[in-house]
Enzyme design. Structure first.
Site, PDB file in Angstrom:
ATOM      1  N   GLU A 182      66.427  37.281 113.977  1.00  0.00           N
ATOM      2  CA  GLU A 182      67.214  37.801 112.859  1.00  0.00           C
ATOM      3  C   GLU A 182      67.212  39.327 112.850  1.00  0.00           C
ATOM      4  O   GLU A 182      68.251  39.967 112.631  1.00  0.00           O
ATOM      5  CB  GLU A 182      66.662  37.275 111.527  1.00  0.00           C
ATOM      6  CG  GLU A 182      66.718  35.765 111.387  1.00  0.00           C
ATOM      7  CD  GLU A 182      65.465  35.049 111.862  1.00  0.00           C
ATOM      8  OE1 GLU A 182      65.131  34.004 111.306  1.00  0.00           O
ATOM      9  OE2 GLU A 182      64.802  35.567 112.812  1.00  0.00           O
ATOM     10  N   CYS A 197      61.251  33.622 108.657  1.00  0.00           N
ATOM     11  CA  CYS A 197      59.891  33.757 108.126  1.00  0.00           C
ATOM     12  C   CYS A 197      59.905  34.575 106.833  1.00  0.00           C
ATOM     13  O   CYS A 197      60.795  35.390 106.606  1.00  0.00           O
ATOM     14  CB  CYS A 197      58.970  34.398 109.159  1.00  0.00           C
ATOM     15  SG  CYS A 197      59.399  36.101 109.575  1.00  0.00           S
ATOM     16  N   CYS A 251      61.458  38.245 107.984  1.00  0.00           N
ATOM     17  CA  CYS A 251      62.898  38.236 108.275  1.00  0.00           C
ATOM     18  C   CYS A 251      63.725  38.067 107.003  1.00  0.00           C
ATOM     19  O   CYS A 251      64.874  38.503 106.949  1.00  0.00           O
ATOM     20  CB  CYS A 251      63.216  37.123 109.272  1.00  0.00           C
ATOM     21  SG  CYS A 251      62.564  37.441 110.929  1.00  0.00           S
TER      22      CYS A 251
END
Length: 355
Positions: free
Chosen positions: A60, A82, A91
């Site tokens: 990401e 996460c 992220c």
């Protein structure tokens, strides 16, 4: 835009993200390989990213960091973003900072420190969440390792036509194509284990010798109960090699700890519990273990059902002596039906079986 067209774009971008995830598969250490596609709200692709080699930064971040924050975006990811601070920021925060309004996620991350918290965090901040369904088996090995806190175990064995693991006067009795397949397995796994007999007789290097993939050679583990090494072993293997032993010889321990990491396992029977070895390998952040020892070492794990996948390559060469132990082990794993497990890959007359 019609529902049919929206569904088409959703499937297309989700499949594209999965294709991206395959790029760095086996190169991201203990982290899963994730793919990410970023589009605007009109389905124009703006960017894409994959998990970096060695696991960081995440997909990401790699996809979003190069974009203008003012553009409203949606992203398609193969695994839940996460939501915790580790070696990199979460992220989810990157997604918020880069004006993402829709997240299409293929799977929940079963890692206990994630496990739905990433999507919950984003949903609470008014980001539209939709779960997709593309190749649900892609992270099955990763999920197995997380759930059991053990590496996913693949075992590989080379045997002769008459089920022996030894041919007099030959170190290799399979051909070059079969050897390349063995090296491919080393690349696909982050760790490799052999037993004392293989170590003392074969002196295997245990690295991946496929051009361009040597840096992705697996971490090496030995079972060597009495710490029996030759001088050649001391120069052949890296300092990072881990040795499981039960020796009480302080002189040997003092000598060999300069060359390897020594892991002592206390045992009264002289046999190590296979699960204990696997648990310790997992603590080294190894998630995919290749057992490349002889039939006894493989059977040591297989009899307690710790082998998840088994490959054996059968050479067209015969040995003078059959090995009843090997025949018994292979037959038990195959259920006596070899043909069911024959993989039709051209290894120039050597046969490959996958169980």
């Amino acid at each position: 835009m019609s529902l049919k067209k929206n569904n088409f774009y959703q499937k297309y971008f989700s499949e594209l993200a999965l294709s991206l995830a395959r790029i760095n598969l086996f190169m991201t250490n203990e982290n899963p390989s994730v793919g990410c596609v970023v589009t605007d709200l009109n389905n124009n692709i703006l960017s894409s990213g994959v998990t970096s080699k060695n696991g960081r930064p995440h997909a990401e971040n790699n996809a979003l960091i190069k974009l203008n924050k003012k553009i409203t975006k949606k992203i398609f990811v193969t695994l839940e973003p996460c939501n915790h601070y580790g070696k990199t920021p979460p992220c989810t925060k990157t997604i918020l900072n880069f004006n993402v309004k829709q997240v299409y996620c293929n799977q929940i991350d079963k890692n206990p420190i994630v496990n739905g918290s990433g999507l919950k965090f984003l949903k609470a901040r008014k980001i539209k969440i939709k779960q997709t369904s593309i190749d649900k088996n892609f992270y099955s090995n990763y999920n197995f390792s997380l759930k059991n806190e053990l590496p996913y175990v693949t075992a590989k064995l080379a045997i002769t036509k008459n089920f022996s693991t030894i041919v007099s006067g030959k170190k290799y009795f399979t051909n070059c194509k079969s050897l390349k397949f063995a090296h491919l397995l080393r690349y696909m796994n982050d760790s490799i284990l052999i037993g004392q007999k293989t170590l003392s007789k074969d002196f295997p290097k245990l690295n991946c010798r496929i051009a361009g993939l040597k840096e992705h050679s697996p971490k090496i583990f030995f079972i060597n109960r009495n710490l029996n090494f030759s001088n050649k072993h001391l120069s052949l293997y890296p300092r990072s090699t881990v040795v499981f032993h039960s020796s009480k010889d302080h002189k040997k321990i003092s000598k060999y700890k300069k060359y390897f990491f020594l892991e002592k396992i206390e045992t009264e029977t002289g046999t190590f519990p296979p699960k204990e070895i696997l648990k310790r390998i997992y603590k080294y952040k190894c998630r995919r273990l290749l057992i490349e020892g002889g039939s006894k070492t493989i059977n040591f794990f297989a009899k307690d059902k710790y082998v998840n996948k088994f490959f054996f390559i059968q050479s067209e060469i015969n040995s003078k002596k059959k090995n009843p132990h090997t025949i018994s082990m292979v037959r038990s794993l195959c259920g006596n039906n070899f043909n069911q497990y024959n993989v039709k890959i051209n290894l120039n007359n050597n046969k490959l079986f996958k169980i």
